[in-house]
Design an enzyme around this catalytic site. Sequence first.
Site, short mmCIF file in Angstrom:
data_model
loop_
_atom_site.label_atom_id
_atom_site.label_comp_id
_atom_site.label_asym_id
_atom_site.label_seq_id
_atom_site.Cartn_x
_atom_site.Cartn_y
_atom_site.Cartn_z
N PRO A 11 92.90 -11.27 -36.70
CA PRO A 11 92.70 -10.26 -35.67
C PRO A 11 93.21 -10.66 -34.29
O PRO A 11 93.02 -11.81 -33.87
CB PRO A 11 91.18 -10.09 -35.61
CG PRO A 11 90.67 -10.64 -36.86
CD PRO A 11 91.67 -11.60 -37.41
N ASN A 12 93.82 -9.71 -33.65
CA ASN A 12 94.28 -9.79 -32.25
C ASN A 12 95.52 -10.66 -32.04
O ASN A 12 96.06 -10.69 -30.94
CB ASN A 12 93.14 -10.26 -31.32
CG ASN A 12 91.98 -9.29 -31.33
OD1 ASN A 12 92.19 -8.11 -31.05
ND2 ASN A 12 90.80 -9.75 -31.67
N ARG A 19 97.98 -10.92 -24.54
CA ARG A 19 96.55 -11.18 -24.53
C ARG A 19 96.27 -12.57 -23.95
O ARG A 19 96.79 -13.57 -24.46
CB ARG A 19 96.08 -11.11 -25.97
CG ARG A 19 94.76 -11.70 -26.27
CD ARG A 19 94.70 -12.03 -27.76
NE ARG A 19 93.36 -12.42 -28.11
CZ ARG A 19 93.05 -13.20 -29.14
NH1 ARG A 19 94.00 -13.64 -29.94
NH2 ARG A 19 91.83 -13.54 -29.37
N TYR A 24 96.74 -18.29 -24.61
CA TYR A 24 97.57 -18.21 -25.83
C TYR A 24 99.07 -18.26 -25.56
O TYR A 24 99.86 -18.24 -26.50
CB TYR A 24 97.21 -16.93 -26.60
CG TYR A 24 95.77 -16.91 -27.07
CD1 TYR A 24 95.31 -17.86 -27.99
CD2 TYR A 24 94.86 -15.99 -26.56
CE1 TYR A 24 93.98 -17.86 -28.40
CE2 TYR A 24 93.53 -15.99 -26.98
CZ TYR A 24 93.10 -16.93 -27.89
OH TYR A 24 91.79 -16.94 -28.30
N ASN A 75 95.76 -18.84 -39.54
CA ASN A 75 95.08 -18.73 -38.25
C ASN A 75 94.24 -17.47 -38.35
O ASN A 75 94.75 -16.35 -38.17
CB ASN A 75 96.06 -18.63 -37.09
CG ASN A 75 95.31 -18.54 -35.75
OD1 ASN A 75 94.09 -18.39 -35.71
ND2 ASN A 75 96.06 -18.64 -34.66
N ALA A 78 89.35 -14.79 -34.66
CA ALA A 78 87.89 -14.80 -34.50
C ALA A 78 87.16 -14.88 -35.83
O ALA A 78 86.01 -15.34 -35.88
CB ALA A 78 87.46 -13.55 -33.73
N GLU A 99 94.53 -24.96 -41.67
CA GLU A 99 94.02 -24.04 -40.65
C GLU A 99 94.70 -24.39 -39.32
O GLU A 99 94.78 -25.57 -38.97
CB GLU A 99 92.50 -24.25 -40.55
CG GLU A 99 91.82 -23.47 -39.44
CD GLU A 99 90.31 -23.81 -39.38
OE1 GLU A 99 89.76 -24.43 -40.33
OE2 GLU A 99 89.69 -23.46 -38.36
N HIS A 101 95.06 -23.23 -35.07
CA HIS A 101 94.70 -22.42 -33.89
C HIS A 101 95.64 -22.77 -32.76
O HIS A 101 95.94 -23.96 -32.54
CB HIS A 101 93.26 -22.70 -33.45
CG HIS A 101 92.28 -22.39 -34.53
ND1 HIS A 101 91.91 -21.11 -34.83
CD2 HIS A 101 91.65 -23.20 -35.41
CE1 HIS A 101 91.07 -21.13 -35.86
NE2 HIS A 101 90.90 -22.39 -36.24
N ARG A 108 86.57 -24.84 -25.76
CA ARG A 108 86.24 -23.47 -25.33
C ARG A 108 84.74 -23.19 -25.56
O ARG A 108 83.95 -24.11 -25.64
CB ARG A 108 87.17 -22.49 -26.06
CG ARG A 108 88.65 -22.77 -25.75
CD ARG A 108 89.56 -21.78 -26.42
NE ARG A 108 89.32 -20.42 -25.92
CZ ARG A 108 89.80 -19.32 -26.52
NH1 ARG A 108 90.55 -19.43 -27.60
NH2 ARG A 108 89.53 -18.13 -26.01
#
Length: 150
Positions: A11-12, A19, A24, A75, A78, A99, A101, A108
């Site tokens: 998502p996103n 964004r 990012y 990735n 969320a 995985e 990111h 964070r």
Amino acid sequence: MAKPIFILNGPNLNLLGKREPEIYGHETLDDLKAVCESRAKDCGLAVDFRQSNHEGDLITWIQEARENASGLIVNAGALTHTSVGLLDALLAVPVPSLEVHLSNVFARESFRQHSYISKGVKGVICGLGPKGYELAIEALAAMIGQGGKK
Ligand code: DQA
């Protein structure tokens, strides 16, 4: 040529470049796809690069990787921090998976510091931006070259 590696984005991530660029970066998802395709080509791998905002799509694609991929990079955005369904799908994949990111999730908010999916993958790369995807491709290529078992 071996089966492609799947690079699945959650998502996103379609909003990359627009964004929160301070977190990012300014590169778009298409830029990231191009970087991945080029790095994979150098490693002798083909890439199937996808993005969805829907958990079910990602689960279906991970299941598809059981038959159709030689490795997997995820990735999950969320969903990393919420989805037992993605973990279960990854646990059922016989090929190596990683995985990734873009941001350093450990630097964070505390809710980003737990991943449900890490238990289902061979390794995790975070905080290196698009370079993290390139390193994941290199690592997968090495694993696939050694037989490609989970
Ligand atoms: C992300 C980190 C997640 O916490 C976040 O929800 C994302 C992107 C990353 O690539 O840094 O959407 O997975």
